[in-house]
Scaffold this active site. Structure first.
Site, short mmCIF file in Angstrom:
data_model
loop_
_atom_site.label_atom_id
_atom_site.label_comp_id
_atom_site.label_asym_id
_atom_site.label_seq_id
_atom_site.Cartn_x
_atom_site.Cartn_y
_atom_site.Cartn_z
N SER A 603 0.81 -1.21 0.00
CA SER A 603 0.00 0.00 0.00
C SER A 603 0.85 1.26 0.00
O SER A 603 0.38 2.32 -0.40
CB SER A 603 -0.91 0.00 1.23
N THR A 625 -2.37 -8.19 3.72
CA THR A 625 -2.13 -8.11 2.28
C THR A 625 -1.63 -6.74 1.84
O THR A 625 -0.94 -6.64 0.83
CB THR A 625 -3.42 -8.45 1.52
N CYS A 626 -1.96 -5.68 2.59
CA CYS A 626 -1.50 -4.36 2.16
C CYS A 626 -0.01 -4.18 2.42
O CYS A 626 0.63 -3.31 1.83
CB CYS A 626 -2.29 -3.26 2.85
N PHE A 627 0.56 -5.00 3.31
CA PHE A 627 1.99 -4.90 3.61
C PHE A 627 2.76 -6.13 3.14
O PHE A 627 3.95 -6.25 3.43
CB PHE A 627 2.21 -4.71 5.12
#
Length: 661
Positions: A603, A625-627
């Site tokens: 992200s 999931t964003c990292f």
């Protein structure tokens, strides 16, 4: 005179911004606009000027002819090549003498990567046989073994291991013919060695033949733990041992080196049968193929003749004007204009590949990259500003995706998770937003875990459209309805529904209309959203060594930690399908960037695959999931780690199991 452009023509997508009008100033209640010329002001003493040396800024070189610089809806700068009709993130330098040749080489590289993906129906042993085994493994962070004798190599093994006396029942220990002063014994690894009591030296070389003693059976080593996986044999001359702290290390007797890394990581095709997978995706795929039967009363083949330079427009014209949709289910016969060739499958694969790269090209504005990376796609909610016939194009794209599944071909496209869920008619949850918009996700998660009364929220959201803010009600009268502890779940659901569904509902409906003409929705509902991604885009050959090389560790974990060693051993034991699902679990997509794991995005921009120590052995692994981060508890055994990792990946979307945050 202004000529109106013809219908069904795609133009590049342009983001428009309206400049502020200074003649119309609006003020908020309690504020007043003051005319400084008519107001009473106090005399102020001028501040002495402060001289700051100006930094020399480097002016960027002008763009090459045919290029244009733009910004997407997320404020990211990208560049449009109007000559090749492509977009890219990197600023073109103009130093390349032949831009067309560069584009061709890039396309060939992408196409080669695309050819490495396959359907699960392909026997993996056939796919693996295309790769040759490298018999010279990488030494990695190797430590030299002091000498080749078993006495010195024994120092690397467990401290409680002792040299065993020869077993009289073992027929292989035949000391007949040994020179005077020589004896034979068995090392802890089961290999026979020779002792010269005259010089007090040991050796693997049999003095009778001048040849080294054969390596023992790797499956029956006395100091080797029972295998829960089947990775196949080690390369010739390699040996596996267990350190005193329980970690596994490997000895290369060819180079007399030791290392922690399993040498089988250097093999692109792991020997031995793949570990069976409980979800049995292959059986689902075979069932789907059995349900997609060829219709009757259709020609034996359907000819599609296109030009490479205008493959999207030609294909759109042909597929949109078929008299019967059923003819698209018969054998496809692809012909590229000006090229002689017979299509026995190869040209069809190439057509799907080239067409998919054009259909999903953000240059045309029908799709755009997600806010977190530059390789997963989502529908552009403003696609209607690019082409007034955009809904017809989405119906055409739905037909192409359906044809690819029907004919067992692959497309070069990967989408955000909510797109696949919408195809399956499944509701979109809060955790699906994390990989798409982490800031929005964190805000909604805070509301979920806290009382939102102090925020003074209403059932409406502020949205920006080409630089202008406007308010949209989530339900009738929402602007007057406050968000409370009692109705916050409804508020979160409506926000998610508006963010992913309402904004693109016309486009998605047209897409599904074209898709269902080829493949009925009931046939694909046996898959989940992760499997649907593999069905459309295929399964790539994931390079575990590159994956491990570009991994970051946090907490107390490090590359040689025993839990990390177990983790990569588990990944190595997985087949490609399970590796792809693990990658989906942690990053949100099974697609690996073109240049490998070093180009993974999160992200906040480039974000490496990360493993962080978290929780207790009673917890299951969880993913952010964003990292691109996996929270891995410190399990106490290899088998426990393997079982809980598989359970987390398989049960990430089941009720009552929160594998993904």
């Amino acid at each position: 005179m202004i000529r109106r452009p013809p219908r069904s023509t795609l133009f590049p997508y342009t983001t428009l911004f309206r400049s502020a009008d200074s003649n119309h100033l609006e003020t908020e209640p309690g504020w007043e606009v003051v005319d400084m010329d008519n107001s009473t002001t106090q005399e102020e003493t001028a501040t002495p000027p402060l001289f700051v040396p100006m930094a020399r800024t480097q002016t960027p070189s002008p763009l090459p002819p045919g290029w244009e610089e733009r910004q997407d809806a997320n404020g990211r700068t990208y560049y449009v090549n109007h000559i090749a009709r492509t977009t890219q993130w990197d600023r073109p330098t103009g130093a390349t003498p032949n831009e067309e040749e560069t584009q061709l080489r890039s396309l060939e590289s992408v196409q080669q990567e695309f050819q490495r993906r396959f359907h699960i129906s392909v026997d993996e042993t056939d796919a693996h046989s295309q790769h040759s085994f490298d018999s010279t493994p990488s030494t990695g962070t190797a430590t030299p073994v002091q000498g080749s004798s078993p006495t010195s190599s024994r120092r690397q093994s467990s401290a409680n291991e002792v040299i065993r006396e020869p077993d009289p029942s073992n027929a292989t220990l035949d000391s007949e013919g040994l020179p005077r002063g020589w004896t034979m014994q068995v090392a802890p690894n089961g290999r026979v060695f020779f002792i010269d009591h005259n010089t007090k030296n040991t050796s693997w070389i049999d003095p009778r033949t001048g040849r080294p003693s054969p390596l023992p059976n790797q499956n029956n080593l006395p100091n080797r733990r029972q295998q829960e996986d089947n990775l196949g044999p080690l390369p010739e001359g390699w040996e596996e041992r267990v350190h005193t702290d329980g970690r596994i290390f490997f000895i290369d007797h060819n180079t007399r080196m030791t290392q922690w890394e399993d040498p089988r990581l250097s093999n692109p095709a792991i020997a031995g049968p793949a570990v069976p997978y409980s979800r049995d995706y292959k059986r689902k795929y075979e069932y789907l193929k059995s349900q997609l039967k060829k219709p009757s009363n259709v020609p034996s083949k359907f000819e599609i003749k296109v030009r490479r330079t205008s493959i999207l427009e030609d294909s759109y014209r042909i597929l949109s004007n078929v008299p019967r949709v059923d003819v698209l289910k018969t054998k496809l016969w692809i012909e590229f204009e000006g090229e002689a060739g017979l299509d026995y499958g190869g040209l069809s694969r190439e057509w799907f590949f080239l067409l998919s790269r054009e259909m999903f090209n953000p240059y045309y504005g029908l799709f755009e990259y997600s806010a977190t990376d530059n390789y997963t796609l989502q529908i552009n909610p403003f696609s209607g500003m690019c082409n007034e016939d955009h809904l017809r194009y989405f119906k055409f794209i739905g037909r192409v995706v359906g044809m690819a599944i029907y004919h067992g071909k692959l497309l070069d496209a990967f989408f955000i998770r909510p797109f696949y869920k919408m195809m399956l008619g499944k509701p979109i949850s809060l955790k699906d937003m994390e990989s798409v918009d982490s800031e929005y996700y964190n805000s909604l998660k805070w509301i979920l875990e806290n009382d939102p009364a102090d925020l003074d929220l209403r059932f409406c959201v502020d949205e920006e459209t080409f630089g202008l803010m406007h308010q949209r009600e989530l339900k009738p009268g929402g602007a007057e309805l406050p968000v409370t502890q009692e109705n916050k779940l409804e508020y979160i659901e409506l926000v998610i529904h508006g963010r992913f569904v309402l904004r693109i509902q016309p486009q998605m409906s047209a897409f599904m209309e074209g898709f269902n003409e080829i493949v009925p929705l009931t046939h694909i509902k046996i898959f989940d959203e992760h499997e649907l991604e593999l069905l459309i885009g295929g399964i790539g050959m994931i390079d575990v060594k590159d994956w491990k090389l570009n991994c970051v560790y946090k907490g107390d974990y490090h590359p040689n930690h025993i839990v990390i060693q177990w983790f990569w051993r588990v990944v190595l034991s997985f087949n490609n399908e399970m590796r792809a699902r693990l990658l989906q679990f942690v990053t949100g997509t099974s697609r690996v960037p073109m240049n490998g794991f070093k180009e993974l995005y999160g992200s906040n921009g480039p974000q490496s695959f990360t493993i962080e120590k978290w929780g207790t052995p009673n917890n299951y692994p969880r993913a952010h999931t964003c990292f691109n981060r996996l929270d891995l508890p410190p399990y106490e055994s290899y088998q426990e780690l393997r079982e809980k990792l598989i359970t987390a990946v398989d049960g990430a979307d089941t009720s009552g199991f929160g594998g993904v945050d």
